[in-house]
Scaffold this motif. Structure first.
Motif, PDB file in Angstrom:
ATOM      1  N   THR A 185      -6.976  -3.983  -4.569  1.00 53.72           N
ATOM      2  CA  THR A 185      -7.616  -3.905  -3.260  1.00 53.72           C
ATOM      3  C   THR A 185      -6.858  -3.006  -2.295  1.00 53.72           C
ATOM      4  N   ILE A 186      -5.576  -2.796  -2.526  1.00 50.01           N
ATOM      5  CA  ILE A 186      -4.822  -1.849  -1.699  1.00 50.01           C
ATOM      6  C   ILE A 186      -5.306  -0.428  -1.978  1.00 50.01           C
ATOM      7  N   ASP A 187      -5.440  -0.085  -3.256  1.00 55.30           N
ATOM      8  CA  ASP A 187      -5.960   1.234  -3.616  1.00 55.30           C
ATOM      9  C   ASP A 187      -7.341   1.460  -3.002  1.00 55.30           C
ATOM     10  N   VAL A 188      -8.201   0.446  -3.147  1.00 59.81           N
ATOM     11  CA  VAL A 188      -9.574   0.584  -2.672  1.00 59.81           C
ATOM     12  C   VAL A 188      -9.612   0.706  -1.148  1.00 59.81           C
ATOM     13  N   ALA A 189      -8.776  -0.072  -0.458  1.00 56.99           N
ATOM     14  CA  ALA A 189      -8.727   0.012   1.003  1.00 56.99           C
ATOM     15  C   ALA A 189      -8.358   1.419   1.452  1.00 56.99           C
ATOM     16  N   PHE A 190      -7.385   2.027   0.791  1.00 58.02           N
ATOM     17  CA  PHE A 190      -7.014   3.402   1.158  1.00 58.02           C
ATOM     18  C   PHE A 190      -8.156   4.378   0.859  1.00 58.02           C
ATOM     19  N   ARG A 191      -8.880   4.141  -0.224  1.00 57.40           N
ATOM     20  CA  ARG A 191     -10.044   4.989  -0.507  1.00 57.40           C
ATOM     21  C   ARG A 191     -11.064   4.883   0.610  1.00 57.40           C
ATOM     22  N   TYR A 192     -11.341   3.654   1.054  1.00 56.16           N
ATOM     23  CA  TYR A 192     -12.301   3.457   2.140  1.00 56.16           C
ATOM     24  C   TYR A 192     -11.837   4.151   3.430  1.00 56.16           C
ATOM     25  N   LEU A 193     -10.528   4.254   3.599  1.00 60.32           N
ATOM     26  CA  LEU A 193      -9.968   4.853   4.808  1.00 60.32           C
ATOM     27  C   LEU A 193      -9.835   6.374   4.705  1.00 60.32           C
ATOM     28  N   GLY A 194     -10.299   6.942   3.603  1.00 55.74           N
ATOM     29  CA  GLY A 194     -10.324   8.389   3.464  1.00 55.74           C
ATOM     30  C   GLY A 194      -9.148   8.988   2.739  1.00 55.74           C
ATOM     31  N   TYR A 195      -8.329   8.131   2.070  1.00 53.40           N
ATOM     32  CA  TYR A 195      -7.161   8.626   1.348  1.00 53.40           C
ATOM     33  C   TYR A 195      -7.378   8.438  -0.152  1.00 53.40           C
ATOM     34  N   GLY A 196      -7.293   9.494  -0.892  1.00 52.36           N
ATOM     35  CA  GLY A 196      -7.444   9.382  -2.335  1.00 52.36           C
ATOM     36  C   GLY A 196      -6.251   8.709  -2.975  1.00 52.36           C
ATOM     37  N   THR A 197      -6.485   8.057  -4.097  1.00 53.20           N
ATOM     38  CA  THR A 197      -5.397   7.332  -4.757  1.00 53.20           C
ATOM     39  C   THR A 197      -4.326   8.264  -5.314  1.00 53.20           C
ATOM     40  N   ARG A 198      -4.633   9.537  -5.497  1.00 52.01           N
ATOM     41  CA  ARG A 198      -3.596  10.473  -5.941  1.00 52.01           C
ATOM     42  C   ARG A 198      -2.533  10.671  -4.869  1.00 52.01           C
ATOM     43  N   SER A 199      -2.862  10.322  -3.631  1.00 51.87           N
ATOM     44  CA  SER A 199      -1.905  10.520  -2.545  1.00 51.87           C
ATOM     45  C   SER A 199      -0.899   9.372  -2.435  1.00 51.87           C
ATOM     46  N   LEU A 200      -1.052   8.330  -3.238  1.00 52.47           N
ATOM     47  CA  LEU A 200      -0.163   7.177  -3.140  1.00 52.47           C
ATOM     48  C   LEU A 200       1.199   7.474  -3.760  1.00 52.47           C
ATOM     49  N   ASN A 201       2.245   7.076  -3.060  1.00 50.21           N
ATOM     50  CA  ASN A 201       3.599   7.124  -3.601  1.00 50.21           C
ATOM     51  C   ASN A 201       3.910   5.754  -4.192  1.00 50.21           C
TER      52      ASN A 201
END
Length: 462
Positions: A185-201
């Motif tokens: 759900t953290i990944d999905v929340a960032f997707r909803y907020l306009g951030y792709g999961t490739r941007s996650l550190n």
């Protein structure tokens, strides 16, 4: 449907509901029928003139009985799902009966007051900063989304960007930091907020799934600009806690926003016995949790808690000329959650909190953890059974004969046999059984009976 038909259909529903609830202690936990049977029994051409309402309720009840898993059973150990307490269920029935839209105060001062009081009680129960704001959302997904929307607003505001007006495109880069064991759900929340999961550190986790603070410190030292760090309390597999106090200090030194995903682990704060595991959580900037998981209220009961209420409100609030909003002392729920039209979801939470009190909630949490330790001890007596995690909370990870195929076969066999229901997972690259104990009604006898069934199936395979 006329007023004359109201009592019969409600009586029909009540009879089915009480029959179901009274049968939970003995019923087959898993579903007996799948999609094909459900479609054959439920699909029909839509009637021109409609059908008798009580007959429709009878049909629904008959098919639900064979076509759904009894998630509220005291022997349901699959996903982290808590069975509903009677008082919360009764309150939820009334919520549907009252049919209130809890979006703005003018529609229902009653619902707004309930939210305000339940929010105060939750902050006291979890011993979080009392100035925090609380939004009552659908579940853990929207709780994480809401908190991280507040985080995005805060970190971008501090560098001069208004994300609500100007959007994400062209905004300063935001460093997004998560642990390797973070919930989806953290990944999905960032997707909803306009951030792709490739941007996650992604920060390395240890063998129990805890974020490694030393690796986080090394990573943060390489980052520049706005930063959001997501920690976790209550790993969905092992139940472990990230070292939040250390993480909070790293975040503070870096000027980063720290969010804690505590869908079920945050409830450890309600227990003096378990609170040490949750040390330092109060130092974060936001927290998400689910009341349906361990307060045992019906679904649609997530909570988004934000220390900085101005950021929370700025990221969520909306207004229109036709709405009658106070923007003052009175609470408009729309200021704190993504939805306008929504049910009065805080009422069952209020009912459960008021009924149990601080001691009752602590006992509820402690009993669930005790039952998890009991399950681990009973299964671990067999030489062919491996308990893979430190049972610090309510989660037990189990492996059979140190073999993937046998472990998966045991999980499938348990689900089919019906004494209890468990789920499968993958842990450190290997198949495992996941046992989650989160139901207020689960007794020592339920665990003993379930462990015996699990071991019997395992022994029958080799």
């Amino acid at each position: 449907m006329s007023n004359e038909s109201l009592d019969p259909v409600l009586d029909t529903a009540r009879n089915h509901a009480t029959r179901y609830l009274h049968g939970l202690a003995t019923r087959h936990v898993g579903s007996r029928h799948g999609r094909d049977e459900m479609m054959a029994n439920l699909r029909t051409p839509l009637a021109v003139s409609g059908e008798d309402p009580s007959a429709v309720i009878d049909l629904l009840a008959s098919q639900a009985d064979v076509g759904m898993t009894a998630c509220s059973s005291p022997r349901y150990f699959g996903f982290v799902i808590g069975g509903t307490q009677p008082v919360a269920l009764a309150a939820d029935w009334l919520v549907s009966t009252w049919d209130q839209n809890a979006g703005i105060h003018v529609i229902s001062p009653f619902s707004a007051a309930i939210e305000e009081i339940a929010a105060e009680w939750m902050l006291e129960l979890l011993d979080l900063p009392r100035e925090s704001s609380v939004g009552f959302v659908t579940g853990g997904q929207m709780a994480n989304f809401t908190c991280l929307a507040a985080a995005r607003h805060n970190v971008l505001r501090r560098v001069g960007w208004d994300v609500e007006l100007d959007g994400v495109a062209g905004a300063p880069h935001v460093n997004l930091v998560v642990g390797a064991g973070a919930h989806i759900t953290i990944d999905v929340a960032f997707r909803y907020l306009g951030y792709g999961t490739r941007s996650l550190n992604v920060v390395e986790s240890d063998g129990q799934g805890r974020m490694r603070a030393d690796r986080l410190r090394d990573l943060v030292a390489t980052l520049d600009g706005p930063t959001i760090i997501c920690a976790q309390v209550g790993n969905v597999n092992s139940g472990c806690f990230d070292p939040v106090r250390e993480i909070a200090q790293i975040a503070r030194d870096a000027g980063a926003w720290l969010h804690v995903d505590g869908a079920f682990g945050l409830w450890a704060r309600a227990s003096a016995e378990l609170a040490p595991f949750a040390d330092g959580i109060d130092l974060a900037d936001s927290w998400s949790t689910d009341a349906h998981k361990w307060l045992n209220v019906p679904y649609d009961s997530g909570l988004a808690i934000v220390r900085h209420s101005a950021d929370h409100r700025a990221s969520m609030t909306s207004s229109a000329e036709y709405l009658i909003q106070t923007h003052g002392v009175e609470r408009d729920a729309i200021d704190w959650v993504p939805e306008l039209s929504r049910r009065a979801r805080a009422i069952p939470i209020y009912a459960a909190l008021r009924t149990l009190g601080l001691d009752g909630i602590a006992d509820l949490i402690n009993r669930g953890c005790a039952r998890a330790r009991q399950m681990a001890a009973l299964l671990g007596q067999d030489a062919g059974v491996l308990i893979l995690n430190d049972v610090v909370l309510n989660q037990v990870l189990v492996r059979f004969a140190n073999d993937d195929d046998i472990t998966r076969a045991v999980v499938a066999g348990v689900q089919k046999e019906g004494t209890c229901w468990v789920s499968g997972t993958t842990w450190n690259g290997h198949a495992a059984m996941r046992v989650s104990v989160t139901n207020w009604a689960t007794s020592a006898e339920d665990v003993s009976r379930s462990a015996s069934a699990i071991l019997s199936l395992f022994r029958g395979l080799h």
